[in-house]
Enzyme design. Sequence first.
Site, short mmCIF file in Angstrom:
data_model
loop_
_atom_site.label_atom_id
_atom_site.label_comp_id
_atom_site.label_asym_id
_atom_site.label_seq_id
_atom_site.Cartn_x
_atom_site.Cartn_y
_atom_site.Cartn_z
N PRO A 45 0.68 -1.20 0.12
CA PRO A 45 -0.09 0.19 -0.06
C PRO A 45 0.68 1.10 -0.17
O PRO A 45 2.00 1.37 0.44
CB PRO A 45 -0.98 -0.11 1.22
CG PRO A 45 -0.04 -1.09 2.11
CD PRO A 45 0.78 -1.99 1.25
N ASP A 46 0.36 2.52 -0.49
CA ASP A 46 1.04 3.79 -0.61
C ASP A 46 0.52 4.37 0.85
O ASP A 46 0.12 3.59 1.74
CB ASP A 46 0.98 4.46 -1.85
CG ASP A 46 -0.74 4.76 -1.77
OD1 ASP A 46 -1.35 4.53 -0.99
OD2 ASP A 46 -0.93 5.46 -2.87
N PHE A 47 0.91 5.53 1.17
CA PHE A 47 0.69 6.41 2.14
C PHE A 47 -0.83 6.99 2.13
O PHE A 47 -1.60 6.77 3.08
CB PHE A 47 1.77 7.48 2.46
CG PHE A 47 3.02 6.98 3.40
CD1 PHE A 47 3.00 5.75 3.85
CD2 PHE A 47 3.87 7.81 3.47
CE1 PHE A 47 4.14 5.44 4.26
CE2 PHE A 47 5.10 7.54 4.09
CZ PHE A 47 5.16 6.25 4.37
N ARG A 48 -0.90 7.62 1.04
CA ARG A 48 -1.98 8.60 0.93
C ARG A 48 -3.29 8.40 0.08
O ARG A 48 -4.21 8.93 0.17
CB ARG A 48 -1.64 9.91 0.62
CG ARG A 48 -0.45 10.49 1.67
CD ARG A 48 0.07 11.76 1.36
NE ARG A 48 1.18 12.06 2.22
CZ ARG A 48 2.29 11.67 2.02
NH1 ARG A 48 2.82 10.78 1.21
NH2 ARG A 48 3.22 12.05 3.28
N ASN A 119 11.02 5.14 -2.35
CA ASN A 119 10.42 3.75 -2.08
C ASN A 119 11.39 2.98 -1.20
O ASN A 119 12.74 3.19 -1.47
CB ASN A 119 10.08 2.96 -2.83
CG ASN A 119 8.73 3.47 -3.52
OD1 ASN A 119 7.97 4.51 -3.11
ND2 ASN A 119 8.57 3.08 -4.79
N ASP A 121 11.22 -0.38 -0.45
CA ASP A 121 10.84 -1.54 -0.80
C ASP A 121 11.84 -2.31 -1.62
O ASP A 121 11.89 -3.65 -1.54
CB ASP A 121 9.50 -1.83 -1.26
CG ASP A 121 9.26 -1.19 -2.58
OD1 ASP A 121 10.31 -0.92 -3.53
OD2 ASP A 121 8.36 -0.64 -2.96
N HIS A 138 15.13 7.86 0.42
CA HIS A 138 14.84 7.86 2.03
C HIS A 138 15.31 6.40 2.46
O HIS A 138 14.65 5.92 3.57
CB HIS A 138 13.28 7.65 1.98
CG HIS A 138 12.65 9.08 1.68
ND1 HIS A 138 11.37 9.39 1.14
CD2 HIS A 138 13.23 10.00 1.50
CE1 HIS A 138 11.02 10.45 0.89
NE2 HIS A 138 12.22 11.02 0.89
P1 CNA Z 1 1.81 8.78 -1.37
O1 CNA Z 1 1.87 10.02 -0.73
O2 CNA Z 1 1.23 7.63 -0.86
O3 CNA Z 1 1.43 8.93 -2.90
C1 CNA Z 1 1.21 7.79 -3.68
C2 CNA Z 1 0.79 8.70 -5.15
O4 CNA Z 1 0.92 7.63 -5.99
C3 CNA Z 1 -0.59 9.21 -5.01
O5 CNA Z 1 -0.43 10.40 -5.65
C4 CNA Z 1 -1.45 8.09 -5.69
O6 CNA Z 1 -2.46 8.73 -6.62
C5 CNA Z 1 -0.47 7.55 -6.92
N1 CNA Z 1 -0.64 6.22 -7.07
C6 CNA Z 1 -1.11 5.08 -6.29
N2 CNA Z 1 -1.26 4.16 -6.98
C7 CNA Z 1 -0.92 4.46 -8.31
C8 CNA Z 1 -0.84 3.62 -9.39
N3 CNA Z 1 -1.06 2.09 -9.56
N4 CNA Z 1 -0.42 4.13 -10.65
C9 CNA Z 1 -0.07 5.68 -10.58
N5 CNA Z 1 -0.23 6.28 -9.40
C10 CNA Z 1 -0.51 5.65 -8.50
O7 CNA Z 1 3.54 8.14 -1.53
P2 CNA Z 1 4.85 9.05 -1.83
O8 CNA Z 1 5.92 8.08 -2.24
O9 CNA Z 1 4.53 10.23 -2.89
O10 CNA Z 1 5.20 9.59 -0.44
C11 CNA Z 1 6.57 9.66 0.10
C12 CNA Z 1 6.66 8.42 1.08
C13 CNA Z 1 5.84 7.19 0.92
C14 CNA Z 1 8.26 8.04 1.12
O11 CNA Z 1 8.76 8.58 2.17
C15 CNA Z 1 8.13 6.43 0.97
O12 CNA Z 1 9.15 6.11 1.73
C16 CNA Z 1 6.97 6.10 1.47
N6 CNA Z 1 6.23 4.74 1.13
C17 CNA Z 1 6.97 3.86 0.49
C18 CNA Z 1 6.61 2.89 0.10
C19 CNA Z 1 7.32 1.57 -0.64
O13 CNA Z 1 8.32 1.61 -0.49
N7 CNA Z 1 6.76 0.76 -1.62
C20 CNA Z 1 5.09 2.26 0.67
C21 CNA Z 1 4.50 3.31 1.22
C22 CNA Z 1 5.00 4.55 1.41
#
Ligand code: CNA
Length: 278
Positions: A45-48, A119, A121, A138
Site C-alpha cells: 500500500p502507498d501512504f495517501r 521507496n 521496498d 529515503h
Molecule cells: P504517497 O504520498 O502515498 O502517494 C502515492 C501517489 O501514487 C498518489 O498520488 C497516488 O495517487 C499515486 N498512485 C497510487 N497507485 C498508483 C498507480 N497504480 N499508478 C499510478 N499512480 C498511483 O506516496 P509518496 O511516495 O509520494 O510518499 C513518499 C513516502 C511514501 C516516502 O517516504 C516512502 O518511503 C513512503 N512509502 C514507500 C512505500 C514503498 O517503499 N513501496 C510504501 C508506502 C510509503
Amino acid sequence: PINQGNPKVLKARDLPSVVQYIESSACENVMLMLGAGVSTSAGIPDFRSPETGLYSNLQRLNLPHPEAVFEINFFRRNPVPFYTLAHELYPGKFRPTITHSFIRLLAEKKLLHTCFTQNIDTLERRAGVPDEKIIEAHGSFATQRCIDCQRPYDDAKMKDHIKRKAIAKCDSCQGFIKPDIVFFGEGLPSAFARAVPNLRKADLLIVIGTSLTVHPFASLTGMVDESCPRVLINMERVGDFGSRTDDVILLGKCDEIVLELCQSLDWEKDLNRLWELT
Ligand code: CNA
C-alpha cells in the site's frame, strides 16, 4: 496553474509526442522520480491513497497521528508500530511490477541516467535496475543501526526480529535498532545530495506514482532545465505539473500507461522478457 503556451521541445503535450522524443537523438539522459504508487500493484500500500493507503489503515497501531510511525521521537518511546509496519513491508515478500521492469529496460536501452526513488521496498534492485543507477533517497531496509550509539547491527539478526515482530536491541547499549530508513526530520543519505546536481543534465524527467508532498524529494522536479520535458504518470495531478510548456500529464495506473508507452516504442517484447525474469 496550467501553462497554455505551446510546447517548445515536444510536438504536443501527449503520449505520442513523448514517444517520438524518446526515439530522437535529443533524448539521451532520462531521470526518474518514483514514489509508492509504483509498488501498489505489487501489493504494497502507498501512504495517501484514500481507503487503501497505509495512513488510513493505521488506526489499529494506536498512533497519535499516522506520520508518527516514521518519527524518531515517537520511535524512541514506542517502536512497536514501526516494527509492525516493517513486518508487513519487509522486502522479499513482493514481486516487482511492470513499471519496475520498464526502469530496467530504460537502463538496458542506455537511456537511464538516474532513478531517484522514495521507496524503501528495494523493488528497483529486485527488478534488475543496476545499483549505480538508483538513489534511494529515503534509505532502505538493507542496513540498520542503533538509534543511540549508531553501531551497525547484523543483517540476519534484524531479518529474524522483523519476521517475529520482535524489537531488536543494540548488543552494546541496548538502544533500539532501526533500519536505515529516513524518518521525518532526519537528513537524507549523502548519495542523494551528490546526485542532485546531475538533474541539470536531464533531457527527460519522468515522475511516477508519487504525491510529491515529501520534501526535499518533491523539489527535484524544479531542478531540471526549463527545456527538459517533464512527464507525470500518476493517478492524480500533483506538484506544479502543468506549469511548464513541456509538461505532459498522463493520468491513470502506471503499469497501464508504461505498457502503452512501450507498445508505442515497440519495446513491449523486451518489457515482457524483463518482467518474466523477476
Ligand atoms: P504517497 O504520498 O502515498 O502517494 C502515492 C501517489 O501514487 C498518489 O498520488 C497516488 O495517487 C499515486 N498512485 C497510487 N497507485 C498508483 C498507480 N497504480 N499508478 C499510478 N499512480 C498511483 O506516496 P509518496 O511516495 O509520494 O510518499 C513518499 C513516502 C511514501 C516516502 O517516504 C516512502 O518511503 C513512503 N512509502 C514507500 C512505500 C514503498 O517503499 N513501496 C510504501 C508506502 C510509503
